[in-house]
Design a protein around this motif. Structure first.
Motif, PDB file in Angstrom:
ATOM      1  N   ILE A   1     -10.095  21.248   9.452  1.00 58.50           N
ATOM      2  CA  ILE A   1      -9.694  22.661   9.452  1.00 58.50           C
ATOM      3  C   ILE A   1      -9.937  23.256   8.073  1.00 58.50           C
ATOM      4  N   THR A   2     -10.660  24.357   8.037  1.00 56.65           N
ATOM      5  CA  THR A   2     -10.991  24.978   6.754  1.00 56.65           C
ATOM      6  C   THR A   2     -10.461  26.401   6.722  1.00 56.65           C
ATOM      7  N   ALA A   3      -9.726  26.707   5.637  1.00 55.92           N
ATOM      8  CA  ALA A   3      -9.247  28.082   5.467  1.00 55.92           C
ATOM      9  C   ALA A   3     -10.375  28.944   4.936  1.00 55.92           C
ATOM     10  N   GLN A   4     -10.517  30.116   5.513  1.00 54.51           N
ATOM     11  CA  GLN A   4     -11.512  31.077   5.028  1.00 54.51           C
ATOM     12  C   GLN A   4     -10.814  32.393   4.701  1.00 54.51           C
ATOM     13  N   ALA A   5     -11.552  33.286   4.076  1.00 55.70           N
ATOM     14  CA  ALA A   5     -10.925  34.532   3.628  1.00 55.70           C
ATOM     15  C   ALA A   5     -10.317  35.291   4.805  1.00 55.70           C
ATOM     16  N   ASP A   6     -10.992  35.294   5.948  1.00 52.55           N
ATOM     17  CA  ASP A   6     -10.498  36.095   7.074  1.00 52.55           C
ATOM     18  C   ASP A   6     -10.154  35.238   8.286  1.00 52.55           C
ATOM     19  N   GLY A   7      -9.794  33.979   8.055  1.00 53.54           N
ATOM     20  CA  GLY A   7      -9.428  33.153   9.204  1.00 53.54           C
ATOM     21  C   GLY A   7      -9.533  31.672   8.927  1.00 53.54           C
ATOM     22  N   LEU A   8      -9.788  30.931  10.002  1.00 55.86           N
ATOM     23  CA  LEU A   8      -9.866  29.472   9.909  1.00 55.86           C
ATOM     24  C   LEU A   8     -11.079  29.008  10.685  1.00 55.86           C
ATOM     25  N   SER A   9     -11.696  27.906  10.224  1.00 53.07           N
ATOM     26  CA  SER A   9     -12.685  27.267  11.095  1.00 53.07           C
ATOM     27  C   SER A   9     -12.151  25.889  11.449  1.00 53.07           C
ATOM     28  N   VAL A  10     -12.403  25.492  12.688  1.00 56.39           N
ATOM     29  CA  VAL A  10     -11.826  24.267  13.237  1.00 56.39           C
ATOM     30  C   VAL A  10     -12.919  23.448  13.891  1.00 56.39           C
ATOM     31  N   TRP A  11     -13.003  22.196  13.499  1.00 54.18           N
ATOM     32  CA  TRP A  11     -13.900  21.255  14.187  1.00 54.18           C
ATOM     33  C   TRP A  11     -13.022  20.166  14.803  1.00 54.18           C
TER      34      TRP A  11
ATOM     35  N   ILE B   1      -6.516  26.342  18.766  1.00 51.19           N
ATOM     36  CA  ILE B   1      -6.823  25.072  18.086  1.00 51.19           C
ATOM     37  C   ILE B   1      -6.540  23.909  19.044  1.00 51.19           C
ATOM     38  N   ALA B   2      -5.433  23.995  19.768  1.00 53.40           N
ATOM     39  CA  ALA B   2      -5.101  22.944  20.740  1.00 53.40           C
ATOM     40  C   ALA B   2      -6.195  22.856  21.807  1.00 53.40           C
ATOM     41  N   ALA B   3      -6.693  24.018  22.225  1.00 51.67           N
ATOM     42  CA  ALA B   3      -7.750  24.036  23.250  1.00 51.67           C
ATOM     43  C   ALA B   3      -8.992  23.310  22.727  1.00 51.67           C
ATOM     44  N   ALA B   4      -9.344  23.606  21.481  1.00 47.12           N
ATOM     45  CA  ALA B   4     -10.501  22.909  20.895  1.00 47.12           C
ATOM     46  C   ALA B   4     -10.182  21.424  20.738  1.00 47.12           C
TER      47      ALA B   4
ATOM     48  N   GLU C   1     -16.205  23.266  18.116  1.00 36.87           N
ATOM     49  CA  GLU C   1     -16.113  23.909  16.811  1.00 36.87           C
ATOM     50  C   GLU C   1     -15.849  25.386  17.039  1.00 36.87           C
ATOM     51  N   ILE C   2     -14.710  25.881  16.547  1.00 33.22           N
ATOM     52  CA  ILE C   2     -14.387  27.289  16.772  1.00 33.22           C
ATOM     53  C   ILE C   2     -13.956  27.958  15.470  1.00 33.22           C
ATOM     54  N   ARG C   3     -14.034  29.296  15.495  1.00 36.73           N
ATOM     55  CA  ARG C   3     -13.541  30.058  14.356  1.00 36.73           C
ATOM     56  C   ARG C   3     -12.447  30.992  14.837  1.00 36.73           C
ATOM     57  N   LEU C   4     -11.386  31.063  14.077  1.00 37.87           N
ATOM     58  CA  LEU C   4     -10.255  31.919  14.447  1.00 37.87           C
ATOM     59  C   LEU C   4     -10.140  33.031  13.427  1.00 37.87           C
ATOM     60  N   ARG C   5     -10.670  34.172  13.790  1.00 40.74           N
ATOM     61  CA  ARG C   5     -10.597  35.302  12.873  1.00 40.74           C
ATOM     62  C   ARG C   5      -9.140  35.773  12.764  1.00 40.74           C
ATOM     63  N   ASN C   6      -8.699  36.039  11.584  1.00 41.08           N
ATOM     64  CA  ASN C   6      -7.337  36.523  11.264  1.00 41.08           C
ATOM     65  C   ASN C   6      -6.275  35.427  11.179  1.00 41.08           C
ATOM     66  N   ALA C   7      -6.569  34.199  11.638  1.00 40.18           N
ATOM     67  CA  ALA C   7      -5.524  33.160  11.568  1.00 40.18           C
ATOM     68  C   ALA C   7      -5.199  32.895  10.105  1.00 40.18           C
TER      69      ALA C   7
ATOM     70  N   HIS D   1       0.403  30.287   6.932  1.00 40.89           N
ATOM     71  CA  HIS D   1       1.514  30.456   7.876  1.00 40.89           C
ATOM     72  C   HIS D   1       1.684  29.250   8.797  1.00 40.89           C
ATOM     73  N   MET D   2       0.710  28.316   8.744  1.00 39.55           N
ATOM     74  CA  MET D   2       0.701  27.218   9.719  1.00 39.55           C
ATOM     75  C   MET D   2       0.474  25.879   9.039  1.00 39.55           C
ATOM     76  N   GLU D   3       0.743  25.827   7.749  1.00 37.67           N
ATOM     77  CA  GLU D   3       0.251  24.709   6.959  1.00 37.67           C
ATOM     78  C   GLU D   3       0.722  23.337   7.454  1.00 37.67           C
ATOM     79  N   MET D   4       2.025  23.207   7.722  1.00 36.62           N
ATOM     80  CA  MET D   4       2.562  21.895   8.147  1.00 36.62           C
ATOM     81  C   MET D   4       1.905  21.445   9.445  1.00 36.62           C
ATOM     82  N   LEU D   5       1.755  22.381  10.368  1.00 38.08           N
ATOM     83  CA  LEU D   5       1.152  22.040  11.661  1.00 38.08           C
ATOM     84  C   LEU D   5      -0.313  21.631  11.466  1.00 38.08           C
ATOM     85  N   LEU D   6      -1.002  22.389  10.644  1.00 36.60           N
ATOM     86  CA  LEU D   6      -2.431  22.112  10.450  1.00 36.60           C
ATOM     87  C   LEU D   6      -2.636  20.750   9.790  1.00 36.60           C
TER      88      LEU D   6
END
Ligand code: UD1
Length: 426
Positions: A282-292, A248-251, A257-263, A267-272
């Motif tokens: 940042i959008t939570a998805q069933a199997d990960g996160l998407s980040v713009w 996420i920092a890299a993006a 725009e990236i997707r992080l499968r399994n994130a 577990h990261m709510e305060m940081l996000l």
């Protein structure tokens, strides 16, 4: 013959696009590996990151009596065989290489009744005593002597106790938890650390047959079971929130725009939430996160705290993001005062950062300027890689064995997102 140490070479990159899968957590798998000392037989861990620290923990366990092998065909699956004849000694040459080696203390003491452990090493960012581990185990009936750099602990059979930590130490919580599994009676740990990796350890123990209540909370209750009553299991390692934050920092510093499968968002709510303040979506998805991420982030203030607060391990990444954000951000370290050493390396890349005790004041610049830098530890090393993505010219990072301790193919994963990055012989 040993080859010369490699470097990581990074050029300004972005916007990043694509998907990466977040590997299993270093700070979980090492503890799970140590916990296999509690039961004979073959334990199978899945989603295991291929990192140097797993190999080092494997060497330590091998010296004690548990052999470790990657599954011959299945990806990232580790099999640990506890042959039952344990030598409860953790020698200096192995212990000094990783802090998590301290995690053999609880399991060995409760199972063997005695342990001889070299005082632990780990990252080079300040002193990391084990007084809370020892005080907790003493309350459970253990006696300690320290001589010639070794801690010797003994207890025929530990007994349950009510233990209240002054501070929710991750390592102390884990050692008391594992030691309590075979203790006589009930152990209550108050003000326990509640990191996702600790919940992972609790779930692993319960699957093995231990009796643990309050999982995920700051009060853990362990009802002791008889030695020999646990059984080996197959367990999936929780995803690594620090590695996820790195992508996420890299993006963040490149845009994209990236997707992080399994994130795991939870577990990261305060940081996000802070990242959202900085302009990321940042959008939570069933199997990960998407980040713009926007072309340029906004500055914000961040303070580290025990979980569910923002972890100290994220901090080098946050400082790096602020180094190229618009405005001034203040970062406050509440856990390890020494953990600002990488700031000098970021300054070599043109970052405008001043530090004062527990605080860093970061004045964002539009872009950094590539230079040779040295990774001082795992997370700071990864942050320098991220910084290189936002630096004109070439950034050459040495000391990358630190990064390899905790990152499973950071270079390959960033390349998959379109970053201009490679490993080069030194
Ligand atoms: C773990 C993580 C590390 C992370 C840290 C805090 C692993 C291998 N490492 O480290 O990446 O940065 O949690 O989230 O999982 N302390 C004492 N006495 C003790 C124990 C701890 O004074 O007996 C102090 C430490 O010096 C430090 C603070 O408490 O200042 C936090 O330590 P702790 O939570 O125990 O961290 P670790 O388990 O060492």
């Amino acid at each position: 013959m040993d080859s010369a140490p490699e470097h990581i070479v990074v050029h300004r990159s972005g916007p990043l696009h694509g998907e990466v899968t977040v590997p299993g957590a270093k700070n979980s798998v090492l503890k799970l590996m140590a916990t296999t000392l509690l039961t004979n037989g073959v334990t199978t861990l899945t989603n295991v990151p291929d990192i140097a620290d797993v190999a080092i923990m494997g060497d330590l366990l091998d010296a004690i009596g548990v052999t470790t092998a990657w599954h011959p065909t299945e990806h990232r699956v580790l099999q640990l065989t506890n042959h039952g004849a344990l030598t409860p000694v953790a020698p200096y040459e192995l212990v000094e290489r990783i802090r998590a080696s301290i995690n053999v203390l609880g399991p060995l003491l409760t199972r063997c009744g005695t342990v001889r452990l070299s005082l632990p090493g780990g990252d080079d960012f300040g002193s990391r005593p084990i007084d809370m581990h020892m005080a907790g185990l003493e309350a459970m009936g253990a006696t300690f002597t320290i001589e010639h750099g070794y801690v010797e602990a003994a207890a025929d059979r530990l007994h349950g106790a009510n233990i209240t930590f002054d501070f929710p130490s991750v390592g102390a919580t884990e050692n008391i938890l594992t030691a309590a599994v075979f203790a006589k009676g009930t152990t209550v740990i108050d003000n326990a650390a509640r990191e996702p990796e600790i919940a992972d350890l609790c779930n692993f123990l319960v699957a093995m047959g231990a009796d643990v209540e309050g999982i995920g909370s700051s009060t853990l209750v362990v009802h002791g079971v008889e030695r020999g009553s646990l059984h080996p299991v197959t367990h999936e390692v929780v995803p690594d929130r620090i590695q996820a934050a790195t992508y996420i920092a890299a993006a963040g510093v490149t845009g994209g725009e990236i997707r992080l499968r399994n994130a795991r968002y939870d577990h990261m709510e305060m940081l996000l939430r802070r990242f959202v303040d900085m302009g990321l979506s940042i959008t939570a998805q069933a199997d990960g996160l998407s980040v713009w991420a926007p072309e340029r982030m906004r500055a914000t203030d961040v303070a580290t705290l025990p979980y569910p607060g923002i972890a100290t391990d994220y901090k080098p990444l946050v400082v790096t993001m602020l180094a190229v954000a618009d405005g001034v951000g203040i970062v406050t370290e509440n856990l390890y005062p020494g953990r600002f050493r990488y700031v000098e390396e970021l300054q070599r890349l043109g970052a405008e950062i001043s530090t004062d005790g527990h605080h860093a004041v970061v004045r964002g610049v539009p872009h950094l300027s590539g230079a040779p830098v040295r990774a001082p530890d795992i997370r700071a090393g990864a942050a320098l890689v991220v910084a290189g993505l936002a630096a004109t010219g070439e950034t050459v990072i040495s000391g990358i064995h630190h990064i390899d301790r905790g990152y499973d193919d950071l270079v390959g994963r960033l390349r998959a997102l379109g970053a201009d990055i490679e490993r080069r012989p030194g």
